[in-house]
Scaffold this motif. Structure first.
Motif, PDB file in Angstrom:
ATOM      1  N   THR A 187      19.924  65.223  59.477  1.00 31.96           N
ATOM      2  CA  THR A 187      20.472  64.715  58.229  1.00 31.96           C
ATOM      3  C   THR A 187      20.509  65.846  57.216  1.00 31.96           C
ATOM      4  O   THR A 187      19.501  66.504  56.974  1.00 31.96           O
ATOM      5  CB  THR A 187      19.642  63.539  57.691  1.00 31.96           C
ATOM      6  OG1 THR A 187      19.662  62.487  58.664  1.00 31.96           O
ATOM      7  CG2 THR A 187      20.213  63.021  56.382  1.00 31.96           C
ATOM      8  N   SER A 222      25.791  63.243  51.877  1.00 27.79           N
ATOM      9  CA  SER A 222      24.901  63.343  53.024  1.00 27.79           C
ATOM     10  C   SER A 222      25.715  63.170  54.291  1.00 27.79           C
ATOM     11  O   SER A 222      26.734  62.478  54.307  1.00 27.79           O
ATOM     12  CB  SER A 222      23.788  62.295  52.962  1.00 27.79           C
ATOM     13  OG  SER A 222      24.314  60.997  53.141  1.00 27.79           O
ATOM     14  N   THR A 275      24.951  62.715  58.588  1.00 21.70           N
ATOM     15  CA  THR A 275      24.009  62.578  59.695  1.00 21.70           C
ATOM     16  C   THR A 275      24.758  62.877  60.984  1.00 21.70           C
ATOM     17  O   THR A 275      25.827  62.314  61.228  1.00 21.70           O
ATOM     18  CB  THR A 275      23.406  61.160  59.728  1.00 21.70           C
ATOM     19  OG1 THR A 275      22.786  60.893  58.470  1.00 21.70           O
ATOM     20  CG2 THR A 275      22.373  61.033  60.838  1.00 21.70           C
ATOM     21  N   SER A 322      24.329  63.703  65.312  1.00 23.07           N
ATOM     22  CA  SER A 322      23.493  63.638  66.506  1.00 23.07           C
ATOM     23  C   SER A 322      24.310  64.098  67.699  1.00 23.07           C
ATOM     24  O   SER A 322      25.450  63.649  67.878  1.00 23.07           O
ATOM     25  CB  SER A 322      22.999  62.207  66.732  1.00 23.07           C
ATOM     26  OG  SER A 322      22.198  62.138  67.894  1.00 23.07           O
ATOM     27  N   ASN A 337      18.101  58.950  46.933  1.00 25.75           N
ATOM     28  CA  ASN A 337      17.715  57.618  47.379  1.00 25.75           C
ATOM     29  C   ASN A 337      18.926  56.739  47.668  1.00 25.75           C
ATOM     30  O   ASN A 337      18.890  55.921  48.585  1.00 25.75           O
ATOM     31  CB  ASN A 337      16.794  56.954  46.367  1.00 25.75           C
ATOM     32  CG  ASN A 337      15.412  57.576  46.353  1.00 25.75           C
ATOM     33  OD1 ASN A 337      15.006  58.227  47.307  1.00 25.75           O
ATOM     34  ND2 ASN A 337      14.696  57.400  45.269  1.00 25.75           N
ATOM     35  N   ILE A 349      20.207  58.423  51.188  1.00 30.74           N
ATOM     36  CA  ILE A 349      19.340  58.574  52.353  1.00 30.74           C
ATOM     37  C   ILE A 349      18.131  57.651  52.321  1.00 30.74           C
ATOM     38  O   ILE A 349      17.551  57.345  53.345  1.00 30.74           O
ATOM     39  CB  ILE A 349      18.899  60.047  52.490  1.00 30.74           C
ATOM     40  CG1 ILE A 349      20.132  60.926  52.690  1.00 30.74           C
ATOM     41  CG2 ILE A 349      17.926  60.244  53.625  1.00 30.74           C
ATOM     42  CD1 ILE A 349      19.835  62.397  52.688  1.00 30.74           C
ATOM     43  N   GLY A 350      17.712  57.222  51.152  1.00 36.16           N
ATOM     44  CA  GLY A 350      16.499  56.419  51.056  1.00 36.16           C
ATOM     45  C   GLY A 350      15.286  57.264  51.386  1.00 36.16           C
ATOM     46  O   GLY A 350      15.175  58.398  50.947  1.00 36.16           O
ATOM     47  N   VAL A 351      14.414  56.711  52.208  1.00 34.49           N
ATOM     48  CA  VAL A 351      13.178  57.427  52.561  1.00 34.49           C
ATOM     49  C   VAL A 351      13.304  58.167  53.888  1.00 34.49           C
ATOM     50  O   VAL A 351      12.329  58.721  54.386  1.00 34.49           O
ATOM     51  CB  VAL A 351      11.967  56.461  52.609  1.00 34.49           C
ATOM     52  CG1 VAL A 351      11.689  55.878  51.240  1.00 34.49           C
ATOM     53  CG2 VAL A 351      12.181  55.380  53.651  1.00 34.49           C
ATOM     54  N   ASN A 352      14.484  58.192  54.451  1.00 32.37           N
ATOM     55  CA  ASN A 352      14.692  58.894  55.721  1.00 32.37           C
ATOM     56  C   ASN A 352      14.477  60.389  55.566  1.00 32.37           C
ATOM     57  O   ASN A 352      14.599  60.947  54.480  1.00 32.37           O
ATOM     58  CB  ASN A 352      16.099  58.631  56.262  1.00 32.37           C
ATOM     59  CG  ASN A 352      16.299  57.183  56.623  1.00 32.37           C
ATOM     60  OD1 ASN A 352      15.353  56.474  56.949  1.00 32.37           O
ATOM     61  ND2 ASN A 352      17.530  56.726  56.559  1.00 32.37           N
ATOM     62  N   GLN A 353      14.175  61.025  56.669  1.00 33.85           N
ATOM     63  CA  GLN A 353      13.918  62.470  56.689  1.00 33.85           C
ATOM     64  C   GLN A 353      15.195  63.255  56.395  1.00 33.85           C
ATOM     65  O   GLN A 353      16.268  62.916  56.878  1.00 33.85           O
ATOM     66  CB  GLN A 353      13.395  62.883  58.055  1.00 33.85           C
ATOM     67  CG  GLN A 353      13.184  64.375  58.194  1.00 33.85           C
ATOM     68  CD  GLN A 353      12.692  64.750  59.572  1.00 33.85           C
ATOM     69  OE1 GLN A 353      12.017  63.978  60.227  1.00 33.85           O
ATOM     70  NE2 GLN A 353      13.036  65.951  60.010  1.00 33.85           N
ATOM     71  N   ASP A 377      16.724  67.041  56.877  1.00 30.66           N
ATOM     72  CA  ASP A 377      16.484  68.255  57.646  1.00 30.66           C
ATOM     73  C   ASP A 377      16.948  69.520  56.924  1.00 30.66           C
ATOM     74  O   ASP A 377      16.455  70.604  57.193  1.00 30.66           O
ATOM     75  CB  ASP A 377      17.185  68.151  59.003  1.00 30.66           C
ATOM     76  CG  ASP A 377      16.638  66.982  59.807  1.00 30.66           C
ATOM     77  OD1 ASP A 377      15.449  67.019  60.161  1.00 30.66           O
ATOM     78  OD2 ASP A 377      17.396  66.026  60.045  1.00 30.66           O
TER      79      ASP A 377
END
Length: 74
Positions: free
Chosen positions: A2, A17, A19, A21, A54, A57-61, A63
């Motif tokens: 992220t 943001s 993300t 994978s 916030n 992403i909120g509380v997600n990690q 990178d």
């Protein structure tokens, strides 16, 4: 992975943001906040960065964080 990016301008703070994978984009989000540097208390600057983070992403990690800034021109 992220990634969070900020664009700190003279009148607005923008954030994005992404993300990813295994080489594929899973999610892209954007947000912005009106923040005219020339008439704001800089104590509120940190609060607004956290608010945008916030929202996206909120509380997600996170990178990686990237920043670009033109506010100093204001």
């Amino acid at each position: 992975i992220t990634i969070l990016g900020y664009d700190i301008g003279g009148a607005n703070i923008k954030a994005a943001s992404i993300t990813v994978s295994t080489g594929k984009i899973l999610e892209i989000k954007t947000a912005s906040k009106y923040f005219p540097f020339w008439k704001q208390d800089l104590k509120d600057f940190r609060k607004n960065l956290i608010l945008l983070k916030n929202q996206l992403i909120g509380v997600n990690q996170i990178d990686l964080v990237l920043v670009t800034m033109t506010a100093e021109l204001s």
